[in-house]
Design an enzyme around this catalytic site. Structure first.
Site, mmCIF file in Angstrom:
data_model
loop_
_atom_site.group_PDB
_atom_site.id
_atom_site.type_symbol
_atom_site.label_atom_id
_atom_site.label_comp_id
_atom_site.label_asym_id
_atom_site.label_seq_id
_atom_site.Cartn_x
_atom_site.Cartn_y
_atom_site.Cartn_z
ATOM 1 N N TYR A 44 40.840 44.063 54.553
ATOM 2 C CA TYR A 44 40.408 42.714 54.198
ATOM 3 C C TYR A 44 40.254 41.801 55.416
ATOM 4 O O TYR A 44 39.572 40.782 55.351
ATOM 5 C CB TYR A 44 41.397 42.075 53.231
ATOM 6 C CG TYR A 44 41.418 42.684 51.844
ATOM 7 C CD1 TYR A 44 40.534 43.702 51.487
ATOM 8 C CD2 TYR A 44 42.326 42.261 50.891
ATOM 9 C CE1 TYR A 44 40.561 44.262 50.219
ATOM 10 C CE2 TYR A 44 42.359 42.816 49.623
ATOM 11 C CZ TYR A 44 41.478 43.820 49.292
ATOM 12 O OH TYR A 44 41.501 44.373 48.046
ATOM 13 N N ASP A 54 47.549 45.871 40.256
ATOM 14 C CA ASP A 54 46.834 45.514 39.032
ATOM 15 C C ASP A 54 46.961 46.620 37.993
ATOM 16 O O ASP A 54 47.112 46.353 36.791
ATOM 17 C CB ASP A 54 45.353 45.252 39.330
ATOM 18 C CG ASP A 54 45.095 43.823 39.779
ATOM 19 O OD1 ASP A 54 46.088 43.101 40.018
ATOM 20 O OD2 ASP A 54 43.939 43.429 39.905
ATOM 21 N N ASP A 89 46.471 46.038 46.357
ATOM 22 C CA ASP A 89 45.690 45.217 45.434
ATOM 23 C C ASP A 89 45.371 46.012 44.165
ATOM 24 O O ASP A 89 45.560 45.545 43.036
ATOM 25 C CB ASP A 89 44.406 44.789 46.143
ATOM 26 C CG ASP A 89 43.678 43.665 45.430
ATOM 27 O OD1 ASP A 89 44.109 43.259 44.338
ATOM 28 O OD2 ASP A 89 42.668 43.190 45.968
ATOM 29 N N LYS A 142 46.684 57.003 52.539
ATOM 30 C CA LYS A 142 45.764 58.141 52.457
ATOM 31 C C LYS A 142 45.724 58.844 53.809
ATOM 32 O O LYS A 142 44.700 58.883 54.498
ATOM 33 C CB LYS A 142 44.364 57.665 52.046
ATOM 34 C CG LYS A 142 44.224 57.343 50.581
ATOM 35 C CD LYS A 142 44.215 58.590 49.692
ATOM 36 C CE LYS A 142 42.904 59.339 49.818
ATOM 37 N NZ LYS A 142 42.873 60.533 48.942
ATOM 38 N N ASP A 175 45.702 57.914 45.669
ATOM 39 C CA ASP A 175 45.078 58.358 44.423
ATOM 40 C C ASP A 175 46.095 59.034 43.509
ATOM 41 O O ASP A 175 46.081 58.841 42.289
ATOM 42 C CB ASP A 175 43.881 59.275 44.700
ATOM 43 C CG ASP A 175 44.176 60.346 45.737
ATOM 44 O OD1 ASP A 175 45.259 60.348 46.340
ATOM 45 O OD2 ASP A 175 43.285 61.200 45.957
#
Length: 372
Positions: A145, A257, A253, A196, A229
């Site tokens: 970001y 959620d 993020d 990852k 993942d």
């Protein structure tokens, strides 16, 4: 006894349902002043679309300076489709990103806890989510970001290319990992670090740094590693395996959620975003519900104020060390839910649907009962 100085609180309701749910928090603040003898020095200002409409920018420098001066910031939500046409540097959401960056608020704490009364509100089976209590620690001022280079460029053939860069340094990873390890020591003593590392060098560095920090300073805490993942899958498959999850900005993020919906509604979950304490012990901090501005229901009086209220409870705990008052608010929320009152987002058969303000009335009523 000498009266304690008033706590300086900056309130930024923002857009959409932000002002509606924040109104219920200000009622609780008034209750705390009248019934618990606390004192708050409250300043309110505009951010997001509300600030764009008034001043032409999502957040002014003056508001950032007020945030620096405050003991804590209580934030509502930003985002308004009226401003979809503005440039990327003017979008309402820039307000929260700029506050995090300017105040160096690097660690976002997002609890995902299932209240017993809301087990059936989750889309997962009750035996999967009953007793769920996860803390997700998300890094918030680094990663993709904020990394450079970034932007949209025109290629020689006239087509375009969008660029965002994932960047993390050792110090950025260490400081957020410390927050996770310290929280785990006060909980069940387990941290799962998520990245990852199989396809991203930044993920490999993340894993190496967290592993080294654990070996040096936190051997008493359990540490595991998981690919992002797989973590998403495991949160749906067996979420109670987790205690504290620590991860970067983008994955945090998304995963937070996802975890929020295990509880039944985005309208239930608070968050805290913390920086490093200064030499005087002051902790820069911002507290906000994780739901958005929900412009589709704004002004209808049906929004769930609980996430905003629980964000204030986190503020009392982390910024003001008012553990009793924070617990009091959480207990009041739990009791109201046990009574069967529900806003539209968590309604189910046999329960009573109520408005935003009636939910606030009920929580205040429970606070009165618990105070006696």
């Amino acid at each position: 006894m000498t009266a304690q100085p008033a706590k300086k609180l900056l309130v930024l309701p923002g857009d959409g349902i932000g002002p509606e749910v924040m109104r219920e928090v200000t009622r609780i603040i008034t209750w705390l002043e009248e019934k618990r003898g606390l004192s708050f020095d409250i300043t309110e200002d505009l951010v997001g679309g509300a600030s764009l409409a008034e001043y032409g920018e999502p957040i002014r420098d003056e508001v950032i300076e007020k945030a620096r001066a405050a003991d804590a910031v209580l934030f509502g939500s930003v985002g308004d489709p009226r401003w979809n046409h503005v440039g990327f540097d003017k979008r309402p959401e820039l307000a929260i990103l700029k506050l995090r960056q300017e105040l160096a608020l690097f660690a976002n704490l997002r609890p995902a806890k299932v209240f017993d009364a809301l087990v059936d509100a989750s889309t997962l089976k009750p035996d999967v989510v009953r007793g769920l209590d996860i803390m997700i620690v998300r890094e918030t001022v680094g990663g993709i970001y904020f990394g450079n280079p970034r932007g949209i460029e025109t290629l020689p053939d006239g087509s375009k290319r969008g660029i965002n860069t994932e960047v993390y340094t050792t110090s950025e990873i260490e400081r957020v990992a410390r927050v996770a390890f310290e929280l785990a020591r006060k909980r069940s003593g387990r941290v799962c670090s998520v990245e990852k590392c199989n396809v991203m060098e930044s993920g490999l560095l993340w894993k190496e740094v967290v592993t080294d920090l654990h070996a040096r300073e936190y051997k008493d805490v359990g540490l595991s590693h998981m690919l992002a993942d797989n973590c998403a899958m495991q949160l749906v498959r067996n979420p109670r395996q987790f205690d504290v999850i620590v991860t970067g900005n983008l994955f945090g993020d998304i995963l937070s959620d996802l975890a929020s919906m295990l509880t039944g509604s985005l309208g239930m979950l608070p968050s805290a975003t913390l920086g490093a304490a200064d030499s005087h012990g002051k902790l820069p901090a911002l507290y906000e519900p994780i739901h958005g501005s929900a412009p589709d229901i704004a002004g209808q009086g049906i929004a769930n104020p609980i996430a905003q209220i629980l964000s204030f409870a986190m503020l009392l705990r982390y910024s003001f060390n008012m553990q009793d008052e924070g617990q009091l608010i959480e207990d009041a929320v739990s009791n109201v839910l046990e009574s069967g009152l529900r806003t539209a987002d968590i309604i189910s058969d046999g329960k009573t649907r109520v408005s935003t303000s009636v939910m606030g009335d009920a929580i205040l009523g429970e606070l009165d009962k618990l105070q006696k």
